[in-house]
Motif scaffolding. Sequence first.
Motif: not given
Length: 236
Positions: A221-226
């Motif tokens: 769910g696009y809940s973490a990322g660089r």
Amino acid sequence: MSEENYIGDELEVFAKADNWKSYFSRFITPHLGEKVLEVGAGIGATTEIFCDKEYKSWLCLEPDATLLSEIDAKIKKEELPSFCETKKGLVANLEKDAFFDSIIYIDVLEHIENDYEELIQASQHLKEGGKIIVLSPAYQSLYSPFDKAIGHFRRYDRASISAITPPDTKIIKSIYLDAVGVFLSFANRLFLRQNNPTDQQIQFWDKVIIPISRLFDPIIGYSAGRSILCVWEKMK
């Protein structure tokens, strides 16, 4: 970011990250509208991504004259379309009657010391319903020698980026991208501590890691990322 020479030397290396550029641009393009202001346009690498379609106007704003001359050369050689224009300076230098459908900061806002004041100034140049779009490195815990070397004041998360929302806007999108890339950034933060990534490292990240993140990001769910992507809309 001030009206002086840009201190980083990573622009040429990251300009080759075609998979990454293709990935993040698909989240941004629907918000651009017809008149776009690109703040901190650099050497025009971001401009090239988006200007494969028609716009009424695309203004490249850049305080570094040397970098801006590279964009001018691309326009002259027709590597960038004729609706692209350049202006040396900052948002504070814009004419009061300059209004845009969108104002984008692609890996730029983290270079600006007073980011909140910057976004307030930007919102004053938006049409009603216009968008401010920011893509920036995520998580202050990942701040590394590389960030410092290229003039980053900070990295962001959803809470810190929400805290700089201009009073006349509202957040309509806030997501993280490139979850798998977080592990590479964490490894550099702990072990490599490099001031600059090598071309080989960028190519590995772009060719191997980004395709995996494109599959994995929607699962979580696009809940973490660089990186973090935030879109503000000017209220009517």
